[in-house]
Write a protein that holds these residues in place. Structure first.
Motif, PDB file in Angstrom:
ATOM      1  N   GLY A  23       0.772  -1.233   0.000  1.00  0.00           N
ATOM      2  CA  GLY A  23       0.000   0.000   0.000  1.00  0.00           C
ATOM      3  C   GLY A  23       0.800   1.278   0.000  1.00  0.00           C
ATOM      4  O   GLY A  23       0.299   2.315  -0.439  1.00  0.00           O
ATOM      5  N   GLY A  24       2.039   1.258   0.492  1.00  0.00           N
ATOM      6  CA  GLY A  24       2.811   2.480   0.592  1.00  0.00           C
ATOM      7  C   GLY A  24       3.705   2.775  -0.597  1.00  0.00           C
ATOM      8  O   GLY A  24       4.458   3.752  -0.572  1.00  0.00           O
ATOM      9  N   ILE A  25       3.645   1.962  -1.662  1.00  0.00           N
ATOM     10  CA  ILE A  25       4.504   2.208  -2.828  1.00  0.00           C
ATOM     11  C   ILE A  25       4.030   3.479  -3.544  1.00  0.00           C
ATOM     12  O   ILE A  25       2.849   3.634  -3.838  1.00  0.00           O
ATOM     13  N   ARG A  26       4.975   4.387  -3.839  1.00  0.00           N
ATOM     14  CA  ARG A  26       4.630   5.657  -4.466  1.00  0.00           C
ATOM     15  C   ARG A  26       5.615   5.952  -5.605  1.00  0.00           C
ATOM     16  O   ARG A  26       6.583   5.211  -5.829  1.00  0.00           O
ATOM     17  N   GLY A  75      -3.092  -2.626   0.627  1.00  0.00           N
ATOM     18  CA  GLY A  75      -3.535  -1.981  -0.598  1.00  0.00           C
ATOM     19  C   GLY A  75      -3.364  -2.858  -1.824  1.00  0.00           C
ATOM     20  O   GLY A  75      -3.149  -4.074  -1.722  1.00  0.00           O
ATOM     21  N   ILE A  76      -3.455  -2.215  -2.990  1.00  0.00           N
ATOM     22  CA  ILE A  76      -3.397  -2.908  -4.278  1.00  0.00           C
ATOM     23  C   ILE A  76      -2.400  -2.173  -5.159  1.00  0.00           C
ATOM     24  O   ILE A  76      -2.338  -0.935  -5.147  1.00  0.00           O
ATOM     25  N   VAL A  77      -1.632  -2.937  -5.945  1.00  0.00           N
ATOM     26  CA  VAL A  77      -0.746  -2.334  -6.924  1.00  0.00           C
ATOM     27  C   VAL A  77      -0.844  -3.130  -8.218  1.00  0.00           C
ATOM     28  O   VAL A  77      -1.095  -4.340  -8.204  1.00  0.00           O
ATOM     29  N   GLN A  78      -0.667  -2.446  -9.319  1.00  0.00           N
ATOM     30  CA  GLN A  78      -0.696  -3.113 -10.623  1.00  0.00           C
ATOM     31  C   GLN A  78       0.678  -3.703 -10.934  1.00  0.00           C
ATOM     32  O   GLN A  78       1.707  -3.045 -10.761  1.00  0.00           O
ATOM     33  N   LEU A 136       7.181   4.227 -13.326  1.00  0.00           N
ATOM     34  CA  LEU A 136       6.080   5.185 -13.434  1.00  0.00           C
ATOM     35  C   LEU A 136       5.170   4.787 -14.590  1.00  0.00           C
ATOM     36  O   LEU A 136       5.638   4.425 -15.675  1.00  0.00           O
ATOM     37  N   ARG A 137       3.884   4.855 -14.365  1.00  0.00           N
ATOM     38  CA  ARG A 137       2.945   4.610 -15.458  1.00  0.00           C
ATOM     39  C   ARG A 137       2.947   5.806 -16.405  1.00  0.00           C
ATOM     40  O   ARG A 137       3.170   6.951 -15.973  1.00  0.00           O
ATOM     41  N   PRO A 167      -6.054   7.641 -10.655  1.00  0.00           N
ATOM     42  CA  PRO A 167      -6.143   8.488  -9.456  1.00  0.00           C
ATOM     43  C   PRO A 167      -6.990   7.873  -8.348  1.00  0.00           C
ATOM     44  O   PRO A 167      -6.975   8.345  -7.211  1.00  0.00           O
ATOM     45  N   GLU A 168      -7.750   6.814  -8.647  1.00  0.00           N
ATOM     46  CA  GLU A 168      -8.587   6.167  -7.638  1.00  0.00           C
ATOM     47  C   GLU A 168      -7.786   5.231  -6.736  1.00  0.00           C
ATOM     48  O   GLU A 168      -8.292   4.789  -5.703  1.00  0.00           O
ATOM     49  N   MET A 169      -6.554   4.912  -7.139  1.00  0.00           N
ATOM     50  CA  MET A 169      -5.710   4.017  -6.356  1.00  0.00           C
ATOM     51  C   MET A 169      -4.570   4.802  -5.732  1.00  0.00           C
ATOM     52  O   MET A 169      -3.971   5.658  -6.379  1.00  0.00           O
ATOM     53  N   ALA A 170      -4.260   4.497  -4.465  1.00  0.00           N
ATOM     54  CA  ALA A 170      -3.140   5.168  -3.807  1.00  0.00           C
ATOM     55  C   ALA A 170      -1.830   4.898  -4.528  1.00  0.00           C
ATOM     56  O   ALA A 170      -0.921   5.724  -4.542  1.00  0.00           O
ATOM     57  N   THR A 171      -1.723   3.712  -5.146  1.00  0.00           N
ATOM     58  CA  THR A 171      -0.519   3.341  -5.888  1.00  0.00           C
ATOM     59  C   THR A 171      -0.688   3.564  -7.386  1.00  0.00           C
ATOM     60  O   THR A 171       0.074   3.003  -8.187  1.00  0.00           O
ATOM     61  N   GLY A 172      -1.697   4.347  -7.759  1.00  0.00           N
ATOM     62  CA  GLY A 172      -2.069   4.453  -9.176  1.00  0.00           C
ATOM     63  C   GLY A 172      -1.089   5.174 -10.076  1.00  0.00           C
ATOM     64  O   GLY A 172      -1.275   5.185 -11.297  1.00  0.00           O
TER      65      GLY A 172
END
Length: 606
Positions: A22-25, A58-61, A94-95, A102-107
């Motif tokens: 969840g904390g990946i940014r 959280g969730i990450v792609q 980076l995507r 923007p709906e995902m914290a890791t989006g």
């Protein structure tokens, strides 16, 4: 409801993963990570695969392509299903701007994976874990049967994480105040505290039973006599009673007791605690809280836990309407009762069906019915209006377009009826809240209540009688107040406490007033009286419902949404299938015999 979370909290590495998800940014771009979790969703874009990987944070792609992972890895990804457990390694990238979510914290980022390992394949989930914004939840019964899957939902995980943080804050808060956490027994002695005990048969003492504690009440008083001074426990308690959305057969309470205190000391401590817990949960609590006597609360709102987010109050119209040409109204006053009601501004707009729903709420509260009248142009309408003259409407302050709701009779019947009517009116008219967070102390409860001529303890039999009233214990016990206090938040009772009786003879007197003989007192409460006779200090305490605090702070409908493994309203645990019958051999070891419902009960030997 929003509240602070710990999804971005760093987690120390283990041999299977580098960190939580969840904390990946975006500032992590370029770093190499090893992640573990569940397949939330998988998408196949013609040989390029995207997996939404989920853990508790959280969730990450995660992306997999032939240019980043070998054929064996692609084959694993191709066969992945929902809720499979996997481990991936790859680089944070980076995507592209158009692909960010923007709906995902890791989006802002994705993991470009070059390794994947299937840790455990999952069978097709019995209920969906992933829900879109428009998806409805499966039935609650189905979710409780598959609680291990239901608990994977972000909502429930977030609820339980908040619960954890609140309990941690409770312990830290009281530790700073010098409280000592002491565990009291779970297998204890049956004592009457207002509900049925859960009984546990003793194998080594045939025919004898333990009880599961309804509360640690007596033990914490004994701890005061033992000199511990300030006691705390996050206590598990058990009550064999009918369930509702805000009741469970086993529950958790914040239990505390302190010596050499007055009520103000305890209220001050609890207000400070609520301010701290509210800050964590993202709601408002600004001490000092409003205080109101039980008598005033019942008179103004018909309830000892009024919801003060709305100021709608009851009025006493006994003098105004007692002379009306109505046997119902006159008879209520002549019989020693009162005529009370609500003036609902703009309530005349309610339909007949809506008023019938209000009447239904009143009948559900135990009253036979409700009288009502709408003030309209040129007079009034409704059953009550036939007895009302213009001066009656004027006397209530009713203007054209207002609604009067009236109950006549004994307060014990009309108070809960009018409290139910008040709540139903607020819902029917969708009245706007005047404030979002209403805190209240209800004080000075009656020491006793009466039912069919028999006295019962209002809170429990250990409440200290008010010193101004104690002399009436023998002659007029129903007029005696106790030094007791309830904490109410938005119409929900969060906790109940009191100063306690610390004199053994006064305690015996109260128990005698409740109808116990001296032999009964000694048999049921002898160990408490012995502790009080040893030199027990003045003391008091409170118990706060932990489950209810979390529920009300989150604004969810049921306690089952803040408990990991709750029971149904039939007191059944659907996931683990409890309770269950036991074999005759097992029962014999406990010196018990089951009486089956479908078998005629045998005669008992003399």
């Amino acid at each position: 409801m929003t509240h602070s979370d710990d999804s971005s909290r760093p987690v120390s590495a283990t041999s299977l993963r580098t960190r939580e998800i969840g904390g990946i940014r975006d500032e992590d771009a370029g770093s190499r990570l090893t992640l573990t979790g569940w397949v939330h969703r998988r998408r196949d874009l013609g040989g390029l695969f995207f997996v939404d990987l989920r853990d508790r944070s959280g969730i990450v792609q995660v992306s997999f392509g032939p240019d980043t992972i070998d054929a064996e890895g692609l084959e694993i990804v191709r066969d992945l299903g929902a809720e499979d457990v996997i481990r991936v390694e790859g680089e944070v990238t980076l995507r592209p701007p158009e692909a960010r979510n923007p709906e995902m914290a890791t989006g802002q980022v994705e993991i470009r994976a070059d390794r994947v390992e299937l840790l455990n394949a999952a069978r097709t989930p019995a209920i969906p874990v992933f829900r879109g914004p428009e998806d409805e939840l499966p039935s609650e019964e189905l979710r409780l049967r598959h609680r291990h899957l239901d608990l994977r939902r972000e909502e429930l995980q977030s609820n339980l994480r908040l619960r954890h943080r609140l309990i941690l804050a409770v312990r830290n808060y009281f530790d700073r105040l010098g409280f000592v956490e002491v565990e009291t027994p779970i297998l204890t002695k049956p004592t009457p505290e207002g509900a049925r005990d859960y009984l546990v048969p003793s194998r080594v003492h045939p025919g004898e039973f333990y009880a599961l504690p309804q509360s640690p009440q007596i033990y914490k008083q004994v701890l005061m006599a033992a000199g511990f001074d300030r006691y705390l426990q996050i206590a598990r308690c058990f009550r064999d009673e009918d369930l509702r959305a805000d009741r469970q057969p086993e529950f958790t309470q914040i239990d505390l007791e302190a010596s050499f205190v007055e009520a103000d000391d305890l209220l001050l401590w609890i207000e400070g605690l609520m301010e701290r817990l509210a800050e964590i949960a993202g709601i408002e609590a600004h001490p000092p809280f409003q205080r109101m006597s039980w008598a005033e609360s019942m008179d103004r709102f018909g309830s000892d836990r009024p919801d003060l987010r709305w100021s709608l109050e009851l009025s006493d119209w006994s003098e105004l309407m007692g002379s009306a040409d109505s046997n119902i109204l006159r008879g209520a006053v002549d019989g020693g009762g009162r005529i009370r009601g609500l003036r609902v501004e703009g309530g005349a707009e309610l339909s007949r069906r809506q008023i019938e729903e209000i009447e239904g709420a009143v009948k559900a509260a135990g009253a036979p019915g409700l009288l009502w009248a709408k003030r309209t142009d040129g007079g009034g309408s409704g059953p009550l209006s036939r007895w009302l003259e213009e001066e009656h409407f004027e006397g209530t302050g009713a203007a054209e377009g207002d609604l009067l709701l009236v109950a006549a009779g004994d307060d014990r019947i009309t108070s809960p009826a009018l409290a139910a009517a008040r709540g139903a009116v607020i819902r029917a008219l969708e009245l706007p809240k005047e404030r979002e967070h209403a805190w209240l102390w209800v004080m000075d409860f009656p020491l006793f209540e009466e039912d069919d001529g028999e006295l019962y303890a209002n809170h429990h039999p250990f409440v200290l009688p008010h010193p101004d009233d104690a002399h009436r214990l023998a002659d007029d016990p129903l007029s005696v107040r106790g030094i007791a206090y309830d904490l109410v938040y938005n119409g929900s009772e969060l906790g109940s406490g009191s100063l306690r009786i610390h004199d053994a003879e006064l305690q015996r007197t109260v128990l005698r007033t409740l109808g116990l003989s001296d032999d009964d007192v000694d048999r049921k409460f002898g160990f408490l009286l012995e502790a009080l006779r040893s030199g027990a200090p003045p003391h008091g305490g409170i118990a706060l419902g932990m489950d209810r605090i979390v529920k009300d702070f989150l604004g969810v409908a049921s306690l089952r949404d803040v408990i990991a493994f709750p029971k149904t309203t039939a007191a059944r645990a659907l996931f683990e299938e409890a309770p269950t019958p036991r074999s005759d051999e097992e029962l014999r070891e406990l010196h018990l015999r089951a009486i089956r419902k479908d078998v005629e009960r045998p005669a008992v030997d003399p």
